[in-house]
Write a protein that holds these residues in place. Sequence first.
Motif, PDB file in Angstrom:
ATOM      1  N   ALA A 143      -6.695 -12.109  -9.690  1.00 27.97           N
ATOM      2  CA  ALA A 143      -6.883 -10.884  -8.896  1.00 27.97           C
ATOM      3  C   ALA A 143      -5.566 -10.134  -8.812  1.00 27.97           C
ATOM      4  CB  ALA A 143      -7.376 -11.253  -7.502  1.00 27.97           C
ATOM      5  N   THR A 144      -5.681  -8.787  -8.713  1.00 25.60           N
ATOM      6  CA  THR A 144      -4.479  -7.965  -8.534  1.00 25.60           C
ATOM      7  C   THR A 144      -4.681  -7.076  -7.312  1.00 25.60           C
ATOM      8  OG1 THR A 144      -4.160  -7.921 -10.909  1.00 25.60           O
ATOM      9  CG2 THR A 144      -2.913  -6.307  -9.633  1.00 25.60           C
ATOM     10  N   PHE A 145      -3.797  -7.208  -6.339  1.00 28.53           N
ATOM     11  CA  PHE A 145      -3.819  -6.356  -5.144  1.00 28.53           C
ATOM     12  C   PHE A 145      -2.663  -5.368  -5.293  1.00 28.53           C
ATOM     13  CE2 PHE A 145      -6.830  -8.391  -2.211  1.00 28.53           C
ATOM     14  CZ  PHE A 145      -7.131  -9.533  -2.948  1.00 28.53           C
ATOM     15  N   THR A 146      -2.988  -4.060  -5.234  1.00 30.25           N
ATOM     16  CA  THR A 146      -1.943  -3.041  -5.417  1.00 30.25           C
ATOM     17  C   THR A 146      -1.808  -2.206  -4.146  1.00 30.25           C
ATOM     18  OG1 THR A 146      -2.598  -2.920  -7.731  1.00 30.25           O
ATOM     19  CG2 THR A 146      -1.172  -1.152  -6.928  1.00 30.25           C
ATOM     20  N   ALA A 147      -0.598  -2.211  -3.575  1.00 29.21           N
ATOM     21  CA  ALA A 147      -0.318  -1.379  -2.391  1.00 29.21           C
ATOM     22  C   ALA A 147       0.364  -0.103  -2.880  1.00 29.21           C
ATOM     23  CB  ALA A 147       0.583  -2.130  -1.429  1.00 29.21           C
ATOM     24  N   CYS A 148      -0.280   1.058  -2.628  1.00 34.57           N
ATOM     25  CA  CYS A 148       0.283   2.331  -3.100  1.00 34.57           C
ATOM     26  C   CYS A 148       0.850   3.117  -1.919  1.00 34.57           C
ATOM     27  CB  CYS A 148      -0.796   3.186  -3.765  1.00 34.57           C
ATOM     28  SG  CYS A 148      -1.744   2.312  -5.004  1.00 34.57           S
ATOM     29  N   PHE A 149       2.076   3.629  -2.082  1.00 37.27           N
ATOM     30  CA  PHE A 149       2.733   4.426  -1.024  1.00 37.27           C
ATOM     31  C   PHE A 149       3.129   5.781  -1.600  1.00 37.27           C
ATOM     32  CE2 PHE A 149       3.688  -0.009  -0.362  1.00 37.27           C
ATOM     33  CZ  PHE A 149       3.476  -0.205   0.997  1.00 37.27           C
ATOM     34  N   PRO A 150       3.033   6.832  -0.780  1.00 35.34           N
ATOM     35  CA  PRO A 150       3.548   8.120  -1.273  1.00 35.34           C
ATOM     36  C   PRO A 150       5.059   7.986  -1.495  1.00 35.34           C
ATOM     37  CG  PRO A 150       2.545   8.343   0.928  1.00 35.34           C
ATOM     38  CD  PRO A 150       2.517   6.890   0.579  1.00 35.34           C
ATOM     39  N   GLN A 151       5.542   8.525  -2.617  1.00 36.82           N
ATOM     40  CA  GLN A 151       6.967   8.346  -2.935  1.00 36.82           C
ATOM     41  C   GLN A 151       7.846   9.332  -2.168  1.00 36.82           C
ATOM     42  OE1 GLN A 151       7.918   8.621  -7.078  1.00 36.82           O
ATOM     43  NE2 GLN A 151       9.774   7.417  -6.826  1.00 36.82           N
ATOM     44  N   GLY A 202      -3.914   9.723  -7.038  1.00 33.19           N
ATOM     45  CA  GLY A 202      -5.184  10.408  -7.284  1.00 33.19           C
ATOM     46  C   GLY A 202      -5.047  11.919  -7.253  1.00 33.19           C
ATOM     47  N   ASP A 203      -4.194  12.437  -6.337  1.00 36.51           N
ATOM     48  CA  ASP A 203      -4.020  13.892  -6.217  1.00 36.51           C
ATOM     49  C   ASP A 203      -2.836  14.397  -7.054  1.00 36.51           C
ATOM     50  OD1 ASP A 203      -2.088  12.642  -4.810  1.00 36.51           O
ATOM     51  OD2 ASP A 203      -2.397  13.712  -2.911  1.00 36.51           O
ATOM     52  N   GLY A 204      -2.315  13.536  -7.918  1.00 39.53           N
ATOM     53  CA  GLY A 204      -1.214  13.960  -8.792  1.00 39.53           C
ATOM     54  C   GLY A 204       0.157  13.762  -8.178  1.00 39.53           C
ATOM     55  N   ALA A 205       0.228  13.467  -6.869  1.00 43.56           N
ATOM     56  CA  ALA A 205       1.527  13.269  -6.211  1.00 43.56           C
ATOM     57  C   ALA A 205       2.099  11.910  -6.624  1.00 43.56           C
ATOM     58  CB  ALA A 205       1.346  13.326  -4.698  1.00 43.56           C
TER      59      ALA A 205
END
Length: 446
Positions: A431-439, A360-363
């Motif tokens: 359904a799709t569950f997406t786990a997002c982590f900072p890279q 969301g913040d471009g990172a």
Amino acid sequence: MAASDQTGRNHNTGLPATRAGSPWLAQWADRLRRAAIILLAAGFALGGLVIFGEVSFPRALAVFICLVAGALIPWRLRDVEQARGEGVGIAPVETAVVRAIVEGMPDPAVLLDRAGRVLHFNSAAGQLAPALRKNELAQFALRSPEIITALREAIASAEPKRTTYLDHVPVDRWMELIVTPIAVPTAFGGSDYSMLMTFHDQTPLRRVEEMRADFVANASHELRTPLAALSGFIDTLQGPARDDAKARERFLAIMHAQATRMARLIDDLLSLSRVELSAHVRPDTLVDIVVIIRQVADGLEALAHERQVTIEIELPTAPIMIAGDREELLRLFENLIENALKYGASGGRVIVSLVTAAGGDGAPEVRVLVRDFGPGIAPEHLPRLTERFYRVDVGDSRAQGGTGLGLSLVKHILNRHRGRLLIESVPKKGATFTACFPQTKSPASA
Ligand code: ADP
């Protein structure tokens, strides 16, 4: 202006008018005291004129009476204000310093005189009670019975009073009010009380308290259900089914499932509290997320086989490093893939994939998607899925050995990893569950 009766009570507020005697008598006495030197001098002068025969006694008396009357008329602006009922000797609380202190208080604050009339209030108080006006009774704007009672008691006893009440406008909030009587020296050596009302929003504290109580109630209920089933079957096995080998086998299988569910619930509760305790400490060990996902998927092959679902893995061959806690990540993916296998079994396949994308913040973010093709989830349930013990269908969840804590744990683990959970679903399509982590940069590219 508020009237007072013989008991010294103010008709409008029901509060004592002053501490001793009536206010207008005290005001007149004050004015006479201030004009005493002039009146004394005039008395001597007029007496002299009478003695020397320059003026007749009745005339001198008439002049003196006029002078006394003049002294009693509130001819100065300040006296006029006091005569309007601002109280006796409250001048010191009207200073700029007092006003600045009241206005500078972060919480709503209102300063009143002893009759309950508003002397100062800050902007926060103005927002809390838009009808507040200077020189008007506070109860016109703050009508809650708890406020009026606390104020009345504080004035009567000159002791601080504390109360809580439910404010409904603009939204429901629990407010705490503290009324603190403040002794104020009056202009002519006496002392009087002003009342400082300060308000504190207790809603967040109450919410936490309610959540804690709900959580304890839910956890006990969830534990009691399998426990009741277990003791019921034990009774049956000891009694009517004692010699029924077939029933015994069936009951033992159910008891085993119930005991497993209890153990799982306790496990999930402990994991949740552990993650919560360390929520503020972000994991700093670099782990290869690809290896972790493969390990979880391999471990769930047996369940997939049982449910006749194929797990399709679309993962990069190179390691993808993130700062993470290995055990927590295993738990996270186990929950997501197991849910897909349990609730989306009718779709026959589950896809686990990994992509990198801008957050969301471009990172840059590492996103792990767990997709199933089962019945999906209706949109109204989506925002609540990560609440503790929330299930779309309680019976279905229990039948699957669910605890209702899985997604809550997933959310907490992701929060600790400074990540986020996205849930998308099209009913009847999956359904799709997406786990997002900072890279984190991989050691090779670092
Ligand atoms: P549980 O222990 O009940 O599985 P979770 O917190 O893991 O608890 O999930 C909460 C609820 O979300 C489940 O009871 C189920 O109703 C719903 N749910 C989770 N994953 C899926 C999915 N892949 N498809 C459909 N519903 C799901």
